[in-house]
Design an enzyme around this catalytic site. Structure first.
Site, short mmCIF file in Angstrom:
data_model
loop_
_atom_site.label_atom_id
_atom_site.label_comp_id
_atom_site.label_asym_id
_atom_site.label_seq_id
_atom_site.Cartn_x
_atom_site.Cartn_y
_atom_site.Cartn_z
N SER A 98 -0.81 14.40 -13.65
CA SER A 98 -1.99 14.42 -14.54
C SER A 98 -2.11 15.80 -15.18
CB SER A 98 -3.25 14.15 -13.71
OG SER A 98 -4.42 14.43 -14.47
N LYS A 154 -2.31 16.26 -7.73
CA LYS A 154 -1.41 16.13 -8.88
C LYS A 154 -0.53 17.37 -9.03
CE LYS A 154 -2.69 11.98 -10.01
NZ LYS A 154 -1.75 10.86 -9.75
N ASP A 199 0.89 -1.16 0.00
CA ASP A 199 0.00 0.00 0.00
C ASP A 199 0.93 1.21 0.00
OD1 ASP A 199 -1.48 2.23 0.63
OD2 ASP A 199 -2.58 1.30 2.28
N TYR A 245 -8.35 16.13 -6.34
CA TYR A 245 -7.48 15.38 -7.26
C TYR A 245 -6.48 16.32 -7.92
CZ TYR A 245 -6.13 12.21 -11.05
OH TYR A 245 -5.43 11.42 -11.92
N1 LIG Z 1 -6.80 6.99 -16.27
C1 LIG Z 1 -6.72 8.30 -16.39
O1 LIG Z 1 -7.56 8.96 -17.03
C2 LIG Z 1 -5.55 9.05 -15.77
C3 LIG Z 1 -5.25 10.33 -16.28
C4 LIG Z 1 -4.19 11.04 -15.70
C5 LIG Z 1 -3.46 10.47 -14.68
N2 LIG Z 1 -3.79 9.24 -14.22
C6 LIG Z 1 -2.97 8.69 -13.13
O2 LIG Z 1 -2.32 7.55 -13.62
C7 LIG Z 1 -2.01 6.66 -12.53
C8 LIG Z 1 -2.43 5.25 -12.90
O3 LIG Z 1 -3.81 5.25 -13.16
P1 LIG Z 1 -4.54 4.18 -14.10
O4 LIG Z 1 -5.46 4.95 -14.97
O5 LIG Z 1 -3.57 3.25 -14.69
O6 LIG Z 1 -5.46 3.47 -12.99
P2 LIG Z 1 -5.85 1.95 -12.70
O7 LIG Z 1 -6.99 2.05 -11.74
O8 LIG Z 1 -6.02 1.19 -13.96
O9 LIG Z 1 -4.57 1.39 -11.93
C9 LIG Z 1 -4.21 1.87 -10.67
C10 LIG Z 1 -3.50 0.76 -9.92
O10 LIG Z 1 -3.06 1.30 -8.67
C11 LIG Z 1 -3.32 0.36 -7.65
N3 LIG Z 1 -3.46 1.05 -6.38
C12 LIG Z 1 -4.48 1.84 -5.95
N4 LIG Z 1 -4.27 2.25 -4.70
C13 LIG Z 1 -3.07 1.72 -4.32
C14 LIG Z 1 -2.32 1.80 -3.12
N5 LIG Z 1 -2.75 2.48 -2.05
N6 LIG Z 1 -1.13 1.14 -3.07
C15 LIG Z 1 -0.69 0.43 -4.14
N7 LIG Z 1 -1.37 0.32 -5.29
C16 LIG Z 1 -2.55 0.96 -5.37
C17 LIG Z 1 -4.60 -0.33 -8.06
O11 LIG Z 1 -4.76 -1.59 -7.44
C18 LIG Z 1 -4.42 -0.43 -9.58
O12 LIG Z 1 -3.80 -1.64 -9.95
C19 LIG Z 1 -2.71 7.26 -11.31
O13 LIG Z 1 -1.78 7.99 -10.54
C20 LIG Z 1 -3.73 8.21 -11.92
O14 LIG Z 1 -4.08 9.26 -11.05
C21 LIG Z 1 -4.80 8.50 -14.76
#
Ligand SMILES: NC(=O)c1ccc[n+]([C@@H]2O[C@H](COP(=O)([O-])OP(=O)(O)OC[C@H]3O[C@@H](n4cnc5c(N)ncnc54)[C@H](O)[C@@H]3O)[C@@H](O)[C@H]2O)c1
Length: 252
Positions: free
Chosen positions: A142, A159, A62, A155
């Site tokens: 982000s 970021k 975590d 959020y």
């Molecule tokens: N998807 C989008 O639109 C988007 C856009 C900009 C930025 N992001 C950022 O990209 C990153 C990855 O997002 P994603 O879209 O791949 O999401 P996702 O939900 O597909 O993957 C996130 C992963 O993080 C893990 N996770 C969550 N909380 C956790 C914790 N406390 N400890 C360890 N692991 C944990 C989850 O189990 C999951 O496997 C994030 O930081 C998100 O904020 C996403």
């Protein structure tokens, strides 16, 4: 292979952006520690990398927990003898919510998982990187940290904090040949995406996101993975402190 011989640790690597990056890093020759809070999804990624001929281990953590992050870094350094690339990528989304309705506990949770995690990851990886003479830290921020949307205050704040921390650490760690870069994706087609929709109709929300991107589509996780390979590689030796946008022009 652009990452041959390097040892990488990627958080949130069980899904979405982290998974795509773990798989591409392995194809580029890196040994990859797949870290996630979910063993189920993390083990699937390790299997897929091994089936593809790559080298990966799973580390459960975590990322908001100091002790767990310390162990995560230690397990990687023990398995691979070094840590060249840390990708602080795990995070949680926020559905569109007016400020009056943003739950205080949710605010603290977003800051813990999206910001404290980056602080902890860097704090525990840097001694290893200093000892070995350098390294690269990538932090997923982000577009919300550069050009926020309404209804995403907590959020966006999380970021924005990651972008500022990245720049501060880039200066602090440059004398040690440790580069620190934030990656700023626009809406990306991962399991997280619906988490941003709030009460909006999913099809309508998707269309609204797409309409805001000049290039006319959402990111695919692979778009970020390709950028991460470059940023983590020796080809990016002079890139540090940058807020690297992968956004189809959305931040202009
Ligand atoms: N998807 C989008 O639109 C988007 C856009 C900009 C930025 N992001 C950022 O990209 C990153 C990855 O997002 P994603 O879209 O791949 O999401 P996702 O939900 O597909 O993957 C996130 C992963 O993080 C893990 N996770 C969550 N909380 C956790 C914790 N406390 N400890 C360890 N692991 C944990 C989850 O189990 C999951 O496997 C994030 O930081 C998100 O904020 C996403």
């Amino acid at each position: 292979m652009r990452l041959a011989g390097k040892a990488a640790l990627i958080t949130g690597a069980g899904s979405g952006i982290g998974r795509a990056t773990a798989e591409l890093f392995a194809r580029e020759g890196a040994r990859v520690a797949v870290a996630d809070i979910s063993p189920e999804s993390g083990e699937v990624v390790v299997e897929s990398i091994r089936e593809d001929g790559g080298d990966a281990i799973f580390v459960q953590a975590d990322v908001s927990n100091a002790g767990a992050v310390a162990k995560m870094v230690e397990a990687t350094a023990q398995a691979y003898g070094r840590l060249d690339i840390l990708f602080n990528n795990a995070g949680i989304p926020m559905g569109f919510t007016p400020i009056e309705e943003v739950d205080d506990e949710f605010f603290d949770r977003v800051m813990a998982i999206n910001v404290r995690s980056v602080h902890l990851g860097c704090k525990h990886a840097v001694p290893q990187m200093k000892a070995q003479g350098g390294g690269v830290i990538l932090n997923t921020a982000s577009t919300a940290g550069i050009r926020p949307r309404p209804g995403l205050s907590a959020y966006a704040a999380s970021k924005g904090a990651v972008i500022a921390m990245t720049k501060a650490l880039a200066l602090e760690l440059a004398p040690f040949k440790i580069r620190v870069v934030s990656i700023n994706p626009v809406a990306t087609d991962t399991p997280m995406l619906p988490g941003f929709f709030g009460q909006m109709d999913p099809a309508e929300a998707r269309a609204r996101f797409i309409a805001s991107v000049p290039m006319g589509r959402l990111n695919r996780p692979e778009d970020i993975a390709h950028a991460a390979v470059y940023l983590a590689s020796d080809a990016a030796e002079m890139v540090t402190g940058t807020a690297f946008e992968i956004d189809g022009g959305r931040d202009i």
